[in-house]
Design a protein around this motif. Structure first.
Motif, short mmCIF file in Angstrom:
data_model
loop_
_atom_site.label_atom_id
_atom_site.label_comp_id
_atom_site.label_asym_id
_atom_site.label_seq_id
_atom_site.Cartn_x
_atom_site.Cartn_y
_atom_site.Cartn_z
N ASP A 184 0.87 -1.19 0.00
CA ASP A 184 0.00 0.00 0.00
C ASP A 184 0.90 1.23 0.00
OD1 ASP A 184 -1.83 2.00 0.47
OD2 ASP A 184 -2.26 1.41 2.53
N ASP A 185 1.24 1.85 -1.09
CA ASP A 185 0.62 1.58 -2.37
C ASP A 185 1.71 1.38 -3.43
OD1 ASP A 185 -1.32 1.37 -4.36
OD2 ASP A 185 -1.57 3.50 -4.56
N GLU A 218 -1.12 10.59 0.87
CA GLU A 218 -2.46 9.98 0.83
C GLU A 218 -2.84 9.46 2.21
OE1 GLU A 218 -5.48 6.76 0.28
OE2 GLU A 218 -3.52 6.66 1.21
N THR A 239 -7.88 4.79 -9.06
CA THR A 239 -6.83 4.68 -8.06
C THR A 239 -6.48 3.20 -8.02
OG1 THR A 239 -8.59 4.59 -6.39
CG2 THR A 239 -7.41 6.66 -6.60
N ASP A 241 -5.17 1.09 -5.66
CA ASP A 241 -4.85 1.19 -4.23
C ASP A 241 -5.70 0.23 -3.39
OD1 ASP A 241 -3.57 2.22 -2.01
OD2 ASP A 241 -4.90 3.95 -1.82
N THR A 252 -17.63 4.35 -1.35
CA THR A 252 -16.91 4.67 -0.12
C THR A 252 -17.93 5.06 0.96
OG1 THR A 252 -16.77 6.98 -0.79
CG2 THR A 252 -14.89 5.58 -1.32
N THR A 400 -11.36 7.15 -0.28
CA THR A 400 -10.19 7.11 -1.16
C THR A 400 -10.02 8.50 -1.74
OG1 THR A 400 -11.42 6.67 -3.21
CG2 THR A 400 -10.77 4.75 -1.91
N ASP A 401 -8.83 8.77 -2.26
CA ASP A 401 -8.65 10.03 -2.99
C ASP A 401 -9.54 10.04 -4.22
OD1 ASP A 401 -6.96 11.14 -1.21
OD2 ASP A 401 -5.12 10.69 -2.28
N ASN A 414 -11.77 2.50 -7.53
CA ASN A 414 -10.51 1.96 -6.99
C ASN A 414 -10.36 0.51 -7.43
OD1 ASN A 414 -8.17 2.04 -5.33
ND2 ASN A 414 -9.28 0.97 -3.70
#
Ligand SMILES: [Zn+2]
Length: 447
Positions: A184-185, A218, A239, A241, A252, A400-401, A414
């Motif tokens: 990660d990551d 992050e 992403t 990730d 999310t 998550t971003d 993701n």
């Protein structure tokens, strides 16, 4: 007046608590039940999997832990050591990039004209829970399903970590038990590099323009800050990730936090009768009004929670800090309402105390955006189907971003990396899944 109000509030409070559901009636998500297919592991003729793994092992040896107490951007200068290494690896492939003054690395690979530019994002920093310095990755070849001894003090087996049972016959990369691995990551970083390597060496493959973004910070929630979406240039993105290689994650939590400040009345305890209002006792009473069963330790799947992160106080003053999470925005609103009612209840009961409650939103469930703009999900789904891989989708019990990017206009699910047990010494990488992810990313990018 106060009494009546108090009773009404308490009653209301009771009714809300009794009816509170928080998604527990929702269908329970099943763990994916599959075992790794050894026939697709480990080598695909054309993708240089050994080089990909080599890059991963090189990246994890670079200490890139971010620092939540630092006001600088990026939070730790050492994160850039990996960004520079990635840039060097990209430039060796003939892909030009730049690290801007905020430590964001942008790079672009041209593709077919007229096709949507697809973004890929991974982060360079590692988690705060355990050191990421002096990582000594070790390969466990052809895992037999038994106990893996990390060092004298620590070992891991499928009994505590059931996901391990899915990797029998696979090669695993593990730690020496003193650090995290950094899958990660850095697994995400290495997967993206390997996919670029493959496309650069196969100019006959028609693919979308690719917009790469490697971010610091992050893990401290600042990865999406200062990202120049124009410079990134992606129409939609991923992403890289997640964990399991079959998962396309599109959901999310919705997130908020609540702060409660209590000002009590402090007097000498010997002379306290009828006068003292103990702020710390009120803080405990407040927490007791938050139902037990919607705390993190009792929830899973799509069930939301209220989590008491910090409590402090004395007789005079006390404070509580909570995070509130739910995949369902309406249910999160109910949780917020519950906090308001708890505060009102205490105010009515202790008129001499001053109680203030502040609730603020943090991030939102990206599903709302991805439902309206499903291109990214559909493109990934088609890639999995083309490769004959049954995809799965589980709600992420976090953010998550990609959620932030989605709300800023770049829909961003993701996808997995093949790394598991994030943020600890038991972190490991399934080499088979890691390799599979390289193929999946390449397939997603194809025209
Ligand atoms: Zn991550």
């Amino acid at each position: 007046m106060q009494d009546a109000q108090g009773r009404k509030t308490l009653l209301l409070h009771g009714a809300i608590l009794a009816n509170f559901d928080l998604g527990s009636r929702n269908r329970k998500e099943k763990e994916p039940s599959f075992s790794f297919d050894a026939t697709i592991h480990p080598k695909t003729k054309e993708i240089d999997m050994d080089k990909a793994l080599e890059r991963f092992l090189k990246y994890v040896r670079i200490d890139t832990q971010s620092d939540e107490n630092s006001p600088t951007i990026p939070s730790a200068e050492k994160e850039l050591n990996l960004s520079r290494e990635i840039l060097k690896d990209l430039e060796e492939l003939g892909i030009h990039g730049e690290i801007d003054r905020f430590g964001r690395l942008y790079a672009h690979l041209d593709g077919e004209e007229g096709l949507d530019p697809i973004g890929l994002n991974s982060h360079v920093d590692t988690a705060l829970e355990i050191s990421g310095a002096n990582v000594k990755p070790r390969i466990v070849p052809n895992y037999d399903g038994g106990t893996i001894v990390l060092n004298e003090a620590y070992s891991m087996s499928p009994k505590e970590f059931p996901s391990l049972a899915r990797h029998i016959g696979d090669d695993l990369v593990v730690t020496d038990g003193t650090t995290l691995l950094g899958g990660d990551d850095k697994a995400g970083d290495a997967i993206i590099l390997a996919a670029m390597d493959y496309l650069v060496h196969h100019p006959e493959i028609k693919h979308h323009p690719v917009c790469l973004l490697f971010t610091p910070d992050e893990e401290i929630g600042r990865g999406s800050e200062k990202v120049d979406l124009k410079k990134w240039g992606a129409k939609y993105a991923y992403t890289v990730d997640g964990s399991c290689y079959t998962d396309i994650e599109v959901e999310t939590f919705n997130a908020a936090h609540a702060d409660i400040l209590i000002q009590g009345v402090s007097v000498h305890p010997g002379d306290a009768k009828g006068k003292m209002v103990n702020a710390s006792s009120l803080a405990c009473e407040f927490d007791a009004l938050v139902p037990e069963r919607i705390r993190p330790q009792y929830t899973e799947g799509r069930e939301g929670f209220n989590h008491l992160v910090e409590i402090s106080g004395n007789v005079d003053k006390a404070s509580l800090h909570y995070i509130l999470r739910n995949h369902d925005l309406e249910k999160l609103a109910e949780q917020k309402e519950m906090f308001r009612l708890a505060a009102e209840t205490l105010k009515a009961k202790y008129p001499k105390a001053v109680i203030s409650l502040s609730i603020k939103d943090d991030y939102r469930n990206m599903k709302e955006i991805l439902d309206r703009h499903p291109e990214a999900f559909l493109k990934a789904k088609a890639a999995y189907e083309k490769l004959g891989i049954a995809w799965t989708s589980h709600p992420i019990r976090g953010g998550t971003d990609g959620a932030t990017f989605s709300f800023l206009g770049v829909p961003c699910p993701n996808i997995g990396t093949g790394a598991y047990n994030y943020h600890g010494r038991y972190e490991y990488l399934s080499v088979g899944e890691f390799n599979k992810m390289i193929q999946i990313v390449v397939e997603i990018l194809k025209a």
